[in-house]
Design a protein around this motif. Structure first.
Motif, PDB file in Angstrom:
ATOM      1  N   ARG A 197      -2.950   8.808   3.245  1.00 20.22           N
ATOM      2  CA  ARG A 197      -1.783   8.068   3.357  1.00 20.22           C
ATOM      3  C   ARG A 197      -0.251   8.598   2.998  1.00 20.22           C
ATOM      4  O   ARG A 197       0.665   8.000   3.524  1.00 20.22           O
ATOM      5  CB  ARG A 197      -1.893   6.622   3.178  1.00 20.22           C
ATOM      6  N   SER A 198      -0.570   9.676   2.257  1.00 19.89           N
ATOM      7  CA  SER A 198       0.974  10.054   1.653  1.00 19.89           C
ATOM      8  C   SER A 198       0.805  11.419   1.171  1.00 19.89           C
ATOM      9  O   SER A 198      -0.671  11.832   0.949  1.00 19.89           O
ATOM     10  CB  SER A 198       1.355   9.132   0.766  1.00 19.89           C
ATOM     11  N   PRO A 230       1.881  -1.019   4.674  1.00 22.38           N
ATOM     12  CA  PRO A 230       2.352   0.428   4.163  1.00 22.38           C
ATOM     13  C   PRO A 230       3.736  -0.067   3.291  1.00 22.38           C
ATOM     14  O   PRO A 230       4.682  -0.923   3.836  1.00 22.38           O
ATOM     15  CB  PRO A 230       2.565   1.210   5.252  1.00 22.38           C
ATOM     16  N   VAL A 231       4.054   1.050   2.432  1.00 23.33           N
ATOM     17  CA  VAL A 231       5.286   0.866   1.686  1.00 23.33           C
ATOM     18  C   VAL A 231       6.030   2.435   2.160  1.00 23.33           C
ATOM     19  O   VAL A 231       5.367   3.544   1.858  1.00 23.33           O
ATOM     20  CB  VAL A 231       5.152   0.892   0.102  1.00 23.33           C
ATOM     21  N   ASP A 277       0.828  -1.177   0.048  1.00 22.09           N
ATOM     22  CA  ASP A 277      -0.025  -0.045  -0.090  1.00 22.09           C
ATOM     23  C   ASP A 277       0.950   1.243   0.067  1.00 22.09           C
ATOM     24  O   ASP A 277       1.532   1.776   0.967  1.00 22.09           O
ATOM     25  CB  ASP A 277      -1.117  -0.050   1.189  1.00 22.09           C
ATOM     26  N   PRO A 278       0.942   1.967  -1.237  1.00 22.66           N
ATOM     27  CA  PRO A 278       0.030   1.853  -2.326  1.00 22.66           C
ATOM     28  C   PRO A 278       0.480   0.619  -3.230  1.00 22.66           C
ATOM     29  O   PRO A 278       1.636   0.022  -3.139  1.00 22.66           O
ATOM     30  CB  PRO A 278       0.267   3.131  -3.064  1.00 22.66           C
ATOM     31  N   PHE A 330       5.659  -0.901  -7.266  1.00 19.54           N
ATOM     32  CA  PHE A 330       4.627  -0.186  -8.275  1.00 19.54           C
ATOM     33  C   PHE A 330       3.408   0.404  -7.037  1.00 19.54           C
ATOM     34  O   PHE A 330       2.895  -0.512  -6.418  1.00 19.54           O
ATOM     35  CB  PHE A 330       4.037  -1.207  -9.185  1.00 19.54           C
ATOM     36  N   PRO A 331       3.237   1.772  -7.228  1.00 20.21           N
ATOM     37  CA  PRO A 331       3.661   2.751  -8.192  1.00 20.21           C
ATOM     38  C   PRO A 331       4.675   3.509  -7.705  1.00 20.21           C
ATOM     39  O   PRO A 331       5.261   4.465  -8.627  1.00 20.21           O
ATOM     40  CB  PRO A 331       2.397   3.476  -8.401  1.00 20.21           C
ATOM     41  N   THR A 332       5.427   3.594  -6.426  1.00 20.01           N
ATOM     42  CA  THR A 332       6.184   4.721  -6.084  1.00 20.01           C
ATOM     43  C   THR A 332       7.665   4.329  -6.853  1.00 20.01           C
ATOM     44  O   THR A 332       8.389   5.457  -6.670  1.00 20.01           O
ATOM     45  CB  THR A 332       6.171   4.313  -4.420  1.00 20.01           C
TER      46      THR A 332
END
Length: 474
Positions: free
Chosen positions: A444-445, A231-232, A210-211, A258-260
Motif C-alpha cells: 500500500r505504500s 487509507p491515510v 491505514d496504516p 501514527f505511524p506516518t
C-alpha cells in the motif's frame, strides 16, 4: 515555570498577529475553553512557541488586560480573570495505543539483547520525573484523610478533572468541563468502552486509519465490531474513502498520525467533521502524544473543538510520563458520557486514587509543563540527530512527518526490500519495525521504517543509523 498554550494564527491574514492572538484568547474565554483563573504562558514563551516577536504577544496581553479579560499579578504571571464566565461545578489492562506489544507479523525479538532497539514501543521512553513525582505524591499523602483511600469515583478524582479541564483547554483547545471528563486506565480503556457502547447506539463497524496500529485493529475485531481500514495520505485520513466505507464511527490520530507522523490538514478536518454530522457518526480522537510537539510554530489544536458533540477526545500520560501508570482521560458529550460510565461500571471500580491526585498536583504546580518542556527539548535533539544521520548515511531516504512524539517515519528509497533490510539490520544488532506491519494489507505504500528515537543518546542515534546504512548496502 514554562507553560504552553495552543493559539491559532494565520500569517498571511489581513488581521495583524496581535489582533489574531487577542481575538483567539477572547473566543476561548467566551466559549469556556480557557477557564477562569487559568494561568497563561509568559509573553516570551508564547512568542517562542508561535515563532513571533515578543512585542506582538506583549501588546496582545496588554490589550486583553486593559479590556478586563486577563489580569497580570506581580509574581503570579498572567491569568484569565476569575470573575469571567461561570464557575464550573466539579462532580464528585488492555492493549494500549502505541505502547502495545509488537505487531503480530513483526519479526521476533532476538534471544540476546540488541544494542540499538529502535522500535516505537517497549523501551522507547525518556526518563521519568522521579523527583517531581515523589514530591507531589508526598504532598498528596500528607493532605489525605481516610476518605481519600475509599473506592474512587468512576468518573475520576474531581481534583484531577478540574486540572485536566484547564490544562487541555490551554494546551490543546479542548472544549470541555470537569463534568465532561472521565479518567481512564490509558487509551486502551477508552477504546474498550467505545467498542462496548457503539453497538448500543446502532453502530457495528469502526473505521481505522491505514496504516495504523495493528493491535488496535485486532482489538476492535475481538470486541465484535468490524474494523474497516481507511487509507491515510499526506493530508491525513481520506474522508471520501471513509464516507464510501459505510462506517459511522472512526478512530483517528489527527494531530500526529501514527505511524506516518502527518497532521490532518484543515481541509480534511472540516470534511471529517462534516462527515460525522451527515452520517450521524462518531469520531474518536486519539491524541496519543498530546504535549510532545517540538516543531517550530503553533501546534495543531484538538479536532474535538470543531464539534464537541460528535468527537470523543482521548488523551494519555503514557508517552509523557509512563504507560505503567495506566493513566488516561476522555472528553465526551453528556449523553455518550453517561453510556460510557454505565459500561465502565460493569468493568471495574475506577482508576487508582493516589496516582490521579499526584498527577493533579503535578498539573496544578506547573511541574508537568516544565517536564514537557524538558521532554520536548530532548526529543527534538534526537529527531535532529536522526535527520542528520539519515542525510549522511542513507541517501535517498527521508524522515517524514511533523516534529512530535517519540517516533519518526523513515521512508526508504523505492525498490528497497523492507523485510530483508529489517532482517539484515538485526544481524548488526539494530532492532527495527518495518512499515508493512502497520498496514492492513500488502503493497500500500513505499517501503519505510517506524523508528523510536527518544530514548537513545544523540551519539547512539547516529551510530544506529550508520549500522542501518551498512545493512542496506548488504
Amino acid at each position: 515555570m514554562a507553560l504552553h498554550m495552543a493559539v491559532e494564527v494565520v500569517r498571511d491574514s489581513s488581521n495583524s498577529l496581535t489582533s489574531q492572538i487577542q481575538n483567539f484568547i477572547k473566543r476561548e474565554i467566551a466559549e469556556g475553553i480557557l477557564h477562569p483563573g487559568t494561568r497563561l504562558p509568559s509573553s516570551r514563551r508564547l512568542a517562542d512557541d508561535l515563532d513571533v516577536s515578543r512585542s506582538v504577544v506583549v501588546e496582545a496581553y496588554g490589550q486583553l488586560v486593559a479590556e478586563g479579560y486577563l489580569e497580570a499579578v506581580q509574581g503570579a504571571g498572567t491569568r484569565v480573570v476569575r470573575h469571567l464566565g461561570d464557575d464550573r461545578s466539579v462532580v464528585p489492562a488492555l492493549l494500549d495505543g502505541r505502547e502495545a506489544a509488537d505487531p503480530p507479523d513483526a519479526p521476533p525479538a532476538p534471544p540476546a539483547p540488541v544494542r540499538w532497539d529502535l522500535r516505537p514501543s517497549g523501551g522507547n521512553l525518556p526518563a521519568f520525573p522521579r523527583r517531581e513525582w515523589l514530591g507531589c505524591y508526598q504532598r498528596v499523602l500528607y493532605r489525605a484523610d481516610s476518605g481519600d483511600h475509599d473506592y474512587p469515583s468512576l468518573a475520576g478524582e474531581p481534583d484531577l478533572r478540574l486540572e485536566l479541564a484547564g490544562f487541555l483547554g490551554r494546551l490543546r483547545g479542548v472544549r470541555t468541563t470537569p463534568a465532561g471528563l472521565m479518567v481512564v486506565a490509558g487509551f486502551a480503556q477508552t477504546l474498550g468502552l467505545m467498542c462496548a457502547v457503539l453497538p448500543r447506539i446502532g453502530i457495528d463497524a469502526l473505521a481505522i486509519e491505514d496504516p495504523g496500529h495493528p493491535g488496535q485493529r485486532q482489538f476492535v475485531r475481538e470486541s465484535g465490531l468490524r474494523a474497516v481500514p481507511v487509507p491515510v495520505d499526506a493530508e491525513g485520513i481520506d474522508v471520501e474513502a471513509l464516507a464510501a466505507s459505510g462506517a459511522r464511527a472512526v478512530l483517528v490520530t489527527p494531530g500526529h498520525q501514527f505511524p506516518t507522523g502527518v497532521t490532518l490538514s484543515p481541509r480534511r478536518r472540516e470534511a471529517l467533521a462534516r462527515w460525522a454530522r451527515d452520517a450521524d457518526g462518531w469520531i474518536i480522537e486519539d491524541d496519543y502524544d498530546g504535549g510532545l510537539w517540538y516543531e517550530r510554530g503553533a501546534r495543531p489544536l484538538a479536532l474535538q473543538r470543531t464539534d464537541p458533540e460528535r468527537v470523543v477526545y482521548a488523551g494519555t500520560a503514557s508517552k509523557s510520563l509512563a504507560p505503567g501508570l495506566r493513566l488516561g482521560w476522555l472528553a465526551a458529550p453528556a449523553p455518550l458520557l453517561d453510556l460510557l460510565m454505565r459500561a465502565r461500571a460493569r468493568q471495574d471500580l475506577g482508576t487508582e486514587t493516589l496516582t490521579q491526585l499526584t498527577f493533579a498536583e503535578l498539573l496544578r504546580t506547573g511541574l508537568f509543563d516544565r517536564h514537557l518542556r524538558r521532554l520536548n527539548s530532548l526529543a527534538r535533539s534526537r529527531r535532529e540527530s536522526l535527520e542528520e544521520a539519515v542525510r549522511r548515511h542513507l541517501p535517498g531516504a527521508a524522515v517524514l512527518g511533523r516534529g512530535a512524539g517519540l517516533h519518526a517515519y523513515l521512508q526508504l528509497p523505492r525498490g528497497t526490500d523492507e523485510a530483508a533490510l529489517v532482517a539484515r539490520a538485526l544481524r548488526r544488532s539494530v532492532l527495527l519495525r518495518g512499515a508493512a506491519a502497520f498496514h492492513a494489507g500488502p503493497g500500500r505504500s513505499a517501503p519505510a521504517l517506524v523508528i523510536g528515537h527518544a530514548h537513545l543518546p544523540r551519539s547512539g542515534v547516529g551510530e544506529a543509523v550508520r549500522q542501518l546504512a551498512a545493512a542496506a548496502r548488504g
